[in-house]
Design a protein around this motif. Structure first.
Motif, PDB file in Angstrom:
ATOM      1  N   LYS A  13       0.909  -1.262   0.045  1.00  0.00           N
ATOM      2  CA  LYS A  13       0.045  -0.033   0.034  1.00  0.00           C
ATOM      3  C   LYS A  13       0.676   1.206   0.198  1.00  0.00           C
ATOM      4  O   LYS A  13       0.465   2.064  -0.573  1.00  0.00           O
ATOM      5  CB  LYS A  13      -0.835   0.277   1.177  1.00  0.00           C
ATOM      6  CG  LYS A  13      -2.007  -1.154   1.299  1.00  0.00           C
ATOM      7  CD  LYS A  13      -2.836  -1.211   2.404  1.00  0.00           C
ATOM      8  CE  LYS A  13      -3.668  -2.294   2.503  1.00  0.00           C
ATOM      9  NZ  LYS A  13      -4.568  -2.202   3.673  1.00  0.00           N
ATOM     10  N   LYS A  14       1.850   1.133   0.730  1.00  0.00           N
ATOM     11  CA  LYS A  14       2.884   2.501   0.650  1.00  0.00           C
ATOM     12  C   LYS A  14       3.386   2.508  -0.559  1.00  0.00           C
ATOM     13  O   LYS A  14       3.762   3.774  -1.025  1.00  0.00           O
ATOM     14  CB  LYS A  14       3.557   2.324   2.044  1.00  0.00           C
ATOM     15  CG  LYS A  14       4.534   3.448   2.235  1.00  0.00           C
ATOM     16  CD  LYS A  14       5.405   3.386   3.632  1.00  0.00           C
ATOM     17  CE  LYS A  14       4.443   3.427   4.713  1.00  0.00           C
ATOM     18  NZ  LYS A  14       3.654   4.726   4.931  1.00  0.00           N
ATOM     19  N   GLU A  31       2.682   1.453  -3.562  1.00  0.00           N
ATOM     20  CA  GLU A  31       1.723   2.075  -4.544  1.00  0.00           C
ATOM     21  C   GLU A  31       1.217   3.489  -4.435  1.00  0.00           C
ATOM     22  O   GLU A  31       0.569   4.134  -5.172  1.00  0.00           O
ATOM     23  CB  GLU A  31       0.646   1.214  -4.811  1.00  0.00           C
ATOM     24  CG  GLU A  31       0.906  -0.510  -5.225  1.00  0.00           C
ATOM     25  CD  GLU A  31      -0.273  -1.383  -5.614  1.00  0.00           C
ATOM     26  OE1 GLU A  31      -1.338  -0.827  -4.784  1.00  0.00           O
ATOM     27  OE2 GLU A  31      -0.142  -2.178  -5.944  1.00  0.00           O
ATOM     28  N   GLY A  32       1.404   4.037  -3.015  1.00  0.00           N
ATOM     29  CA  GLY A  32       0.766   5.107  -2.667  1.00  0.00           C
ATOM     30  C   GLY A  32       1.741   6.360  -3.126  1.00  0.00           C
ATOM     31  O   GLY A  32       1.410   7.604  -3.173  1.00  0.00           O
ATOM     32  N   LEU A  33       3.060   5.921  -3.415  1.00  0.00           N
ATOM     33  CA  LEU A  33       4.058   6.699  -3.821  1.00  0.00           C
ATOM     34  C   LEU A  33       4.049   6.926  -5.210  1.00  0.00           C
ATOM     35  O   LEU A  33       4.440   5.930  -5.977  1.00  0.00           O
ATOM     36  CB  LEU A  33       5.391   6.456  -3.358  1.00  0.00           C
ATOM     37  CG  LEU A  33       5.733   6.420  -1.758  1.00  0.00           C
ATOM     38  CD1 LEU A  33       6.931   5.708  -1.501  1.00  0.00           C
ATOM     39  CD2 LEU A  33       5.578   7.694  -1.149  1.00  0.00           C
ATOM     40  N   HIS A  34       3.117   8.131  -5.929  1.00  0.00           N
ATOM     41  CA  HIS A  34       3.050   8.165  -7.204  1.00  0.00           C
ATOM     42  C   HIS A  34       4.323   8.721  -7.851  1.00  0.00           C
ATOM     43  O   HIS A  34       4.792   9.760  -7.410  1.00  0.00           O
ATOM     44  CB  HIS A  34       1.951   8.965  -7.467  1.00  0.00           C
ATOM     45  CG  HIS A  34       0.520   8.708  -6.777  1.00  0.00           C
ATOM     46  ND1 HIS A  34      -0.065   7.545  -7.121  1.00  0.00           N
ATOM     47  CD2 HIS A  34       0.047   8.988  -5.653  1.00  0.00           C
ATOM     48  CE1 HIS A  34      -1.013   7.327  -6.665  1.00  0.00           C
ATOM     49  NE2 HIS A  34      -1.199   8.277  -5.592  1.00  0.00           N
ATOM     50  N   SER A  35       4.674   8.086  -9.034  1.00  0.00           N
ATOM     51  CA  SER A  35       5.700   8.457  -9.703  1.00  0.00           C
ATOM     52  C   SER A  35       5.719   7.803 -11.013  1.00  0.00           C
ATOM     53  O   SER A  35       5.484   6.723 -11.294  1.00  0.00           O
ATOM     54  CB  SER A  35       7.137   8.136  -9.131  1.00  0.00           C
ATOM     55  OG  SER A  35       8.229   8.289  -9.996  1.00  0.00           O
ATOM     56  N   PRO A  36       5.956   8.596 -12.268  1.00  0.00           N
ATOM     57  CA  PRO A  36       6.010   7.952 -13.606  1.00  0.00           C
ATOM     58  C   PRO A  36       7.153   7.103 -13.754  1.00  0.00           C
ATOM     59  O   PRO A  36       7.133   6.386 -14.966  1.00  0.00           O
ATOM     60  CB  PRO A  36       5.922   9.238 -14.268  1.00  0.00           C
ATOM     61  CG  PRO A  36       6.678  10.339 -13.555  1.00  0.00           C
ATOM     62  CD  PRO A  36       6.278   9.960 -12.218  1.00  0.00           C
ATOM     63  N   TYR A  37       8.014   7.011 -12.964  1.00  0.00           N
ATOM     64  CA  TYR A  37       9.255   6.166 -13.243  1.00  0.00           C
ATOM     65  C   TYR A  37       9.243   4.843 -12.550  1.00  0.00           C
ATOM     66  O   TYR A  37       8.369   4.714 -11.733  1.00  0.00           O
ATOM     67  CB  TYR A  37      10.441   7.246 -12.970  1.00  0.00           C
ATOM     68  CG  TYR A  37      10.454   8.713 -13.403  1.00  0.00           C
ATOM     69  CD1 TYR A  37      10.669   8.619 -15.117  1.00  0.00           C
ATOM     70  CD2 TYR A  37      10.057   9.609 -12.730  1.00  0.00           C
ATOM     71  CE1 TYR A  37      10.845   9.945 -15.567  1.00  0.00           C
ATOM     72  CE2 TYR A  37      10.260  11.021 -13.420  1.00  0.00           C
ATOM     73  CZ  TYR A  37      10.316  11.170 -14.725  1.00  0.00           C
ATOM     74  OH  TYR A  37      10.300  12.310 -15.341  1.00  0.00           O
ATOM     75  N   ASN A  38      10.192   4.186 -12.883  1.00  0.00           N
ATOM     76  CA  ASN A  38      10.290   2.872 -12.200  1.00  0.00           C
ATOM     77  C   ASN A  38      10.486   3.241 -10.724  1.00  0.00           C
ATOM     78  O   ASN A  38      11.554   3.999 -10.397  1.00  0.00           O
ATOM     79  CB  ASN A  38      11.593   2.086 -12.867  1.00  0.00           C
ATOM     80  CG  ASN A  38      11.345   0.431 -12.498  1.00  0.00           C
ATOM     81  OD1 ASN A  38      11.416   0.285 -11.244  1.00  0.00           O
ATOM     82  ND2 ASN A  38      11.445  -0.376 -13.394  1.00  0.00           N
ATOM     83  N   LYS A  39      10.033   2.472  -9.940  1.00  0.00           N
ATOM     84  CA  LYS A  39      10.148   2.806  -8.506  1.00  0.00           C
ATOM     85  C   LYS A  39      11.006   1.669  -7.868  1.00  0.00           C
ATOM     86  O   LYS A  39      10.522   1.471  -6.612  1.00  0.00           O
ATOM     87  CB  LYS A  39       8.889   2.864  -7.877  1.00  0.00           C
ATOM     88  CG  LYS A  39       8.134   4.077  -8.206  1.00  0.00           C
ATOM     89  CD  LYS A  39       6.619   4.277  -7.616  1.00  0.00           C
ATOM     90  CE  LYS A  39       5.888   3.284  -7.684  1.00  0.00           C
ATOM     91  NZ  LYS A  39       4.063   3.247  -7.194  1.00  0.00           N
TER      92      LYS A  39
END
Length: 536
Positions: free
Chosen positions: A169-170, A172-180
């Motif tokens: 959940k944490k 997927e809650g960090l929104h970024s258009p790049y690879n995480k």
């Protein structure tokens, strides 16, 4: 799985690679046989059409076309283009393998740096190591088709135990258009800071070392991502592919066997199977297939990297290192060679031959030592001769040291003839045995002042009386034909020099090698280098 044949070629022997030619998995036959059969089928179809279905005038036109294609096919630079391309791809392939993140260094630092055998310490170590494994899994899932098939969604990652549901959940809650893939590494650093505040990491140096290893681990993950994003330029790959396929399309016509009755040059034989053309296709097209196999080693080919095996191995080893092996030490005891000053582990009968080999001491220990005999050639030039030291009865009578009164002794001998010098030499041989009992004197006197008549006397008339010849003494009469001294260094006049036994006071003379004068430069020649050096 990657084809490994290292044990088969451990020893070089006759036809050592012959057994490898029969291997099918990962072989060039498995990769190339479809293209090879297609090329041979097209060649056979063109040959049959030329022989049985064309009219005579059509055959003449085809023969001219075949000669034209065969003549200009060599203009395609196959070896040049393919050689550089395959070299680039092979280097890139190995660099990608060295960029795969391995947790071995990180787990060793974490196991030794984060203290605490209680549940809290165990939880911190396992969680931090799991974050590192999660980061590697996320990047391998992004670049490897085999790993993506194993973990197609994040639900599979959670079910595999690499990530908890709260962490998902944490994440997927960090929104970024790049690879995480880097997010678990940040979690790792935050936990390391917590452990430092709790005192489980004892000092800042340990924390610094732990974060440095984590950054190196994260850097390899980043390199894999960039290797996947930045490919070999497409134009280069297109040029190589077009060069290979266009060359063999031309060879389909240009390498046809023509009618020998027409008398074309180079077409005296009519064979049905183009053996050398097929071999050329096998080598060049196989070279291109090598590049196709290695340009992306994260696929599912026979020789691609075993990424799923790496994930399993790294996760199991890292968890064992930081948990089960934490604080686990075997009992220390004296080793088998405790009282042995020269320990040597035993050998089996198969390796006993190693004991018969002498220990390597250095490459120069195998050289044969030979005594160097040096002399000089008689010259009638105005150069200053080698230093001569006069030991005479007249100097002893004057009560001075031979080295100090040398100038006087030299001036007293300037008028002597060659016959007198020969008489002194014969008389000195009888008393040469007494040299060893005399007190040592300095080797070199102060800088002498030689006169013109003194330096004009031939050096070959200088006698030597010595029972034990030294490497720094020579006899001009015995070796008058030699010209050079082998690698003789220049002597520094200012440093302390060794002493030699004092000769008897019989008027004999001794000569020492290559002592430069103070008035004019002395030339030395090197036998080994063949060059001339000037010392002053």
């Amino acid at each position: 799985m990657t084809v490994t044949y290292t044990a088969r070629v451990a020893n070089a022997r006759f036809c050592g690679f012959s057994k490898l030619l029969l291997v099918w998995k990962g072989s060039i036959y498995k990769v190339l046989y479809k293209e090879f059969l297609a090329f041979f089928a097209m060649y056979t179809a063109i040959s049959i059409t030329y022989r049985f279905f064309l009219y005579d005038d059509q055959k003449r036109y085809f023969e001219k076309l075949a000669i034209y294609c065969n003549h200009y096919a060599s203009l395609i630079p196959m070896s040049f283009v393919l050689g550089f391309y395959v070299t680039l791809v092979v280097n890139r392939w190995w660099n990608q393998y060295t960029s795969i993140p391995l947790p071995d260094r990180l787990m060793c630092v974490l196991s030794g740096g984060l203290q605490g055998s209680d549940e809290r310490g165990r939880l911190l170590r396992r969680t931090m190591m799991r974050y590192a494994s999660l980061s590697a899994l996320l990047i391998l899932r992004s670049v490897s088709t085999a790993v993506f098939k194993r973990f197609p969604t994040m639900d599979h990652v959670v079910e595999a135990g690499f990530m908890s549901r709260e962490e998902r959940k944490k994440f997927e809650g960090l929104h970024s258009p790049y690879n995480k893939y880097w997010i678990p590494c940040v979690w790792f650093t935050n936990l390391a800071a917590v452990a430092r505040c709790e005192g489980r990491i004892k000092d800042d140096h340990t924390l610094k070392l732990l974060l440095e290893e984590l950054n190196a681990f994260r850097g390899k993950c980043s390199m894999l991502f960039h290797y996947d994003m930045i490919s070999v330029p497409l134009v280069y790959t297109q040029v190589v592919t077009l060069a290979v396929y266009s060359f063999f399309l031309v060879c389909l016509i240009g390498r046809q066997f023509l009618d020998p009755n027409q008398g074309y040059p180079g077409h005296d034989l009519d064979l049905y199977v183009p053996i050398f053309t097929l071999l050329q296709f096998f080598f060049y097209a196989g070279w291109l297939k090598v590049a196709e196999q290695l340009i992306n080693p994260f696929g599912e080919d026979d020789d691609d990297f075993e990424t799923n095996w790496l994930i399993d191995r790294n996760f199991q080893v890292s968890m064992m290192a930081v948990d089960e092996m934490y604080g686990d030490l075997p009992m220390m005891e004296r080793d088998r060679y405790w009282n042995d000053s020269n320990p040597r582990p035993p050998y089996t009968a198969a390796t006993l031959f190693v004991l018969r080999k002498p220990s390597f001491q250095g490459s120069t220990f195998d050289m044969d030592t030979q005594s160097t005999v040096c002399s000089f050639r008689e010259e009638k030039s105005a150069r200053t001769p080698l230093l001569e030291i006069q030991f005479g009865v007249e100097q002893e009578r004057r009560g001075g040291h031979p080295a100090i009164n040398e100038k006087k002794g030299v001036s007293g001998e300037e008028g002597k003839s060659d016959a007198e010098w020969q008489t002194r030499e014969e008389g000195g041989k009888a008393e040469s045995i007494k040299w060893e009992t005399q007190a040592p004197v300095s080797l070199l006197p102060p800088p002498p002042q030689f006169s013109t008549e003194r330096s004009a006397r031939p050096a070959s008339t200088i006698p030597i009386a010595s029972r034990h010849p030294s490497a720094f003494l020579f006899h001009p009469a015995a070796h008058s034909s030699l010209e050079h001294c082998s690698s003789q260094p220049a002597i520094n006049q200012n440093r302390v020099v060794p002493t030699i036994p004092r000769p008897p006071f019989s008027g004999n003379k001794m000569s020492f090698l290559t002592v430069p004068s103070y008035d004019e430069p002395q030339r030395f020649r090197s036998v080994s280098m063949g060059s001339e050096l000037t010392g002053s």
